[in-house]
Design a protein around this motif. Structure first.
Motif, mmCIF file in Angstrom:
data_model
loop_
_atom_site.group_PDB
_atom_site.id
_atom_site.type_symbol
_atom_site.label_atom_id
_atom_site.label_comp_id
_atom_site.label_asym_id
_atom_site.label_seq_id
_atom_site.Cartn_x
_atom_site.Cartn_y
_atom_site.Cartn_z
ATOM 1 N N VAL A 4 -38.476 0.237 35.535
ATOM 2 C CA VAL A 4 -39.861 0.304 36.648
ATOM 3 C C VAL A 4 -40.451 1.175 36.222
ATOM 4 O O VAL A 4 -41.053 2.105 36.017
ATOM 5 C CB VAL A 4 -38.498 1.742 37.029
ATOM 6 N N ARG A 31 -30.919 -3.130 44.916
ATOM 7 C CA ARG A 31 -31.295 -1.860 45.490
ATOM 8 C C ARG A 31 -32.259 -1.013 44.509
ATOM 9 O O ARG A 31 -32.933 -0.940 43.065
ATOM 10 C CB ARG A 31 -30.386 -0.995 45.226
ATOM 11 N N TYR A 33 -34.679 3.209 44.898
ATOM 12 C CA TYR A 33 -34.434 4.355 46.307
ATOM 13 C C TYR A 33 -36.294 5.623 45.794
ATOM 14 O O TYR A 33 -36.176 4.673 44.452
ATOM 15 C CB TYR A 33 -33.337 4.966 44.923
ATOM 16 N N TYR A 35 -36.932 8.437 45.572
ATOM 17 C CA TYR A 35 -36.548 10.768 45.451
ATOM 18 C C TYR A 35 -37.961 11.252 44.940
ATOM 19 O O TYR A 35 -38.777 11.309 44.807
ATOM 20 C CB TYR A 35 -35.337 10.860 43.879
ATOM 21 N N PRO A 43 -34.748 16.386 41.526
ATOM 22 C CA PRO A 43 -34.856 14.879 42.322
ATOM 23 C C PRO A 43 -34.359 15.175 43.608
ATOM 24 O O PRO A 43 -33.235 15.800 42.753
ATOM 25 C CB PRO A 43 -34.507 13.917 41.357
ATOM 26 N N LEU A 91 -40.135 10.393 42.382
ATOM 27 C CA LEU A 91 -39.192 9.213 40.853
ATOM 28 C C LEU A 91 -38.935 8.015 42.356
ATOM 29 O O LEU A 91 -38.520 7.845 43.244
ATOM 30 C CB LEU A 91 -38.447 9.355 40.814
ATOM 31 N N GLU A 103 -25.614 2.208 37.087
ATOM 32 C CA GLU A 103 -25.981 2.938 37.213
ATOM 33 C C GLU A 103 -28.204 2.431 37.533
ATOM 34 O O GLU A 103 -28.500 1.568 37.610
ATOM 35 C CB GLU A 103 -26.633 2.679 34.879
ATOM 36 N N ALA A 104 -28.689 3.339 37.718
ATOM 37 C CA ALA A 104 -29.966 3.502 38.549
ATOM 38 C C ALA A 104 -30.342 4.517 36.911
ATOM 39 O O ALA A 104 -30.539 4.695 36.534
ATOM 40 C CB ALA A 104 -30.063 4.681 39.485
ATOM 41 N N PHE A 106 -34.726 5.053 36.406
ATOM 42 C CA PHE A 106 -35.547 5.539 36.994
ATOM 43 C C PHE A 106 -36.869 4.744 36.305
ATOM 44 O O PHE A 106 -37.510 4.880 35.479
ATOM 45 C CB PHE A 106 -35.638 7.317 37.002
ATOM 46 N N GLY A 107 -38.298 5.410 37.150
ATOM 47 C CA GLY A 107 -39.361 5.498 36.895
ATOM 48 C C GLY A 107 -40.126 6.927 35.991
ATOM 49 O O GLY A 107 -39.357 7.924 36.342
ATOM 50 N N GLN A 108 -41.178 6.409 36.471
ATOM 51 C CA GLN A 108 -42.231 7.973 35.436
ATOM 52 C C GLN A 108 -42.257 8.850 36.017
ATOM 53 O O GLN A 108 -42.758 10.144 36.014
ATOM 54 C CB GLN A 108 -43.010 7.657 34.010
ATOM 55 N N TYR B 36 -27.952 13.307 33.867
ATOM 56 C CA TYR B 36 -28.972 12.538 33.668
ATOM 57 C C TYR B 36 -29.660 13.513 32.335
ATOM 58 O O TYR B 36 -29.650 14.659 32.804
ATOM 59 C CB TYR B 36 -29.376 12.128 35.015
ATOM 60 N N GLN B 42 -40.401 12.219 28.961
ATOM 61 C CA GLN B 42 -40.021 10.143 29.399
ATOM 62 C C GLN B 42 -38.921 10.783 30.657
ATOM 63 O O GLN B 42 -38.874 12.022 30.976
ATOM 64 C CB GLN B 42 -38.406 10.389 28.091
ATOM 65 N N ARG B 43 -38.885 9.714 30.645
ATOM 66 C CA ARG B 43 -38.152 9.707 32.383
ATOM 67 C C ARG B 43 -36.942 9.578 32.199
ATOM 68 O O ARG B 43 -36.202 9.973 31.337
ATOM 69 C CB ARG B 43 -38.445 8.199 32.713
ATOM 70 N N LEU B 44 -36.270 10.111 33.526
ATOM 71 C CA LEU B 44 -34.531 10.390 33.641
ATOM 72 C C LEU B 44 -33.979 9.372 32.883
ATOM 73 O O LEU B 44 -34.023 8.374 33.809
ATOM 74 C CB LEU B 44 -34.706 11.184 35.197
ATOM 75 N N LEU B 46 -30.027 8.188 32.522
ATOM 76 C CA LEU B 46 -28.031 7.829 32.230
ATOM 77 C C LEU B 46 -27.765 8.858 31.436
ATOM 78 O O LEU B 46 -27.657 8.056 30.342
ATOM 79 C CB LEU B 46 -27.753 6.853 33.387
ATOM 80 N N ARG B 49 -21.040 9.113 32.998
ATOM 81 C CA ARG B 49 -20.498 8.951 34.847
ATOM 82 C C ARG B 49 -18.882 10.049 33.723
ATOM 83 O O ARG B 49 -18.687 9.222 32.500
ATOM 84 C CB ARG B 49 -20.763 7.860 34.889
ATOM 85 N N ASN B 95 -25.591 4.873 45.077
ATOM 86 C CA ASN B 95 -26.147 5.849 44.090
ATOM 87 C C ASN B 95 -27.416 6.840 44.721
ATOM 88 O O ASN B 95 -28.406 6.897 44.166
ATOM 89 C CB ASN B 95 -27.560 4.496 43.000
ATOM 90 N N LEU B 97 -27.971 9.421 44.819
ATOM 91 C CA LEU B 97 -27.842 11.020 44.189
ATOM 92 C C LEU B 97 -28.022 11.899 44.398
ATOM 93 O O LEU B 97 -28.563 12.300 45.411
ATOM 94 C CB LEU B 97 -27.315 10.582 43.474
ATOM 95 N N PHE B 99 -28.464 15.692 43.228
ATOM 96 C CA PHE B 99 -29.024 16.398 41.771
ATOM 97 C C PHE B 99 -28.763 18.141 42.275
ATOM 98 O O PHE B 99 -29.338 17.977 43.368
ATOM 99 C CB PHE B 99 -30.173 16.110 41.291
#
Lengths: 115, 109
Positions: A4, A31, A33, A35, A43, A91, A103-104, A106-108, B36, B42-44, B46, B49, B95, B97, B99
């Motif tokens: 992403v 999908r 999203y 945040y 988030p 995000l 699983e979602a 995420f971008g940076q 997560y 780095q990015r978030l 998973l 679960r 999703n 979510l 947090f």
């Protein structure tokens, strides 16, 4: 990087200006999203799309916030008349949903600073 | 309303020590719980679960509905485990979510 992608990575703007952020999801993901993450917090969900349809937008923080995904691919998040309280990391995440929780990814993020 | 609480902002342990990152939730239905992780710069991503019941990088987490908890555990911490860890809850398929506030894990040599 096929993950992403969010642009810009950083944005500094003056209070009262409008800003727009872009998110390019993983190509086959239906999908998307948005945040928001403020300092020291996790988030916070804002809105999401399935293809081009915005299925949940009640969590957008005010009517100054809006999001689009016109062709079901990339998305934009716009904040009008920015306030200092809008300073945060924004995000984007995407997933390939076929039912159930998938699983979602995420971008940076885009870090917004309102001065 | 759904809520996720991570009571510790910072957890510092020595390499080789056991680790437990606490997560409590409130939700009236049957939630799905996630962990997560965000490594430095780095990015978030998973980590695991509850429905998969996997062990990832030596971490496990058991959903305890009676105590409404989903604590993350690892028997022997490694320096590369140092990161921010977020517990998250999803109430439905989608999703969206919720947090927790996150716990920073520091593993000292």
């Amino acid at each position: 990087d096929t993950g992403v992608s969010q642009n810009p990575r950083h944005k500094i703007t003056k209070r009262g200006q409008n800003v727009t952020f872009r998110c390019d999801p993983i190509s086959e993901h239906n999908r998307l999203y948005w945040y928001r993450q403020t300092l020291g917090q996790g988030p916070e969900f804002l809105t999401y799309f399935q293809n081009e349809a915005q299925l949940e937008k009640s969590r957008l923080l005010s009517d100054r916030f809006s999001a689009e995904r016109p062709k079901g691919s990339f998305s934009t998040l716009e904040i009008q008349r920015t306030e200092q309280g809008d300073s945060a990391m924004y995000l984007c995440a995407s997933s390939y949903w076929t039912g159930g929780n998938t699983e979602a990814f995420f971008g940076q993020g885009t870090r917004l600073t309102v001065v | 309303a759904q809520r996720v609480t991570q009571p510790e902002k910072l957890l510092s342990v020595f390499k080789g020590a056991p680790v437990e990152l606490k997560c409590n939730y409130s939700y009236s239905g049957s939630p799905e719980l996630f962990w997560y992780v965000q490594y430095s710069r780095q990015r978030l991503q998973l980590l695991l679960r509850h429905i998969s019941r996997e062990s990832i990088k030596g971490f496990t987490a058991d959903l305890n509905k009676g105590e409404t908890s989903f604590h993350l555990k690892k028997p022997f911490a490694q320096e590369e485990d140092s990161a921010m860890y977020y517990c998250a809850l999803s109430s439905n398929a989608g999703n969206m979510l919720t947090f927790g506030g996150g716990t920073r894990l520091m593993v000292k040599p």
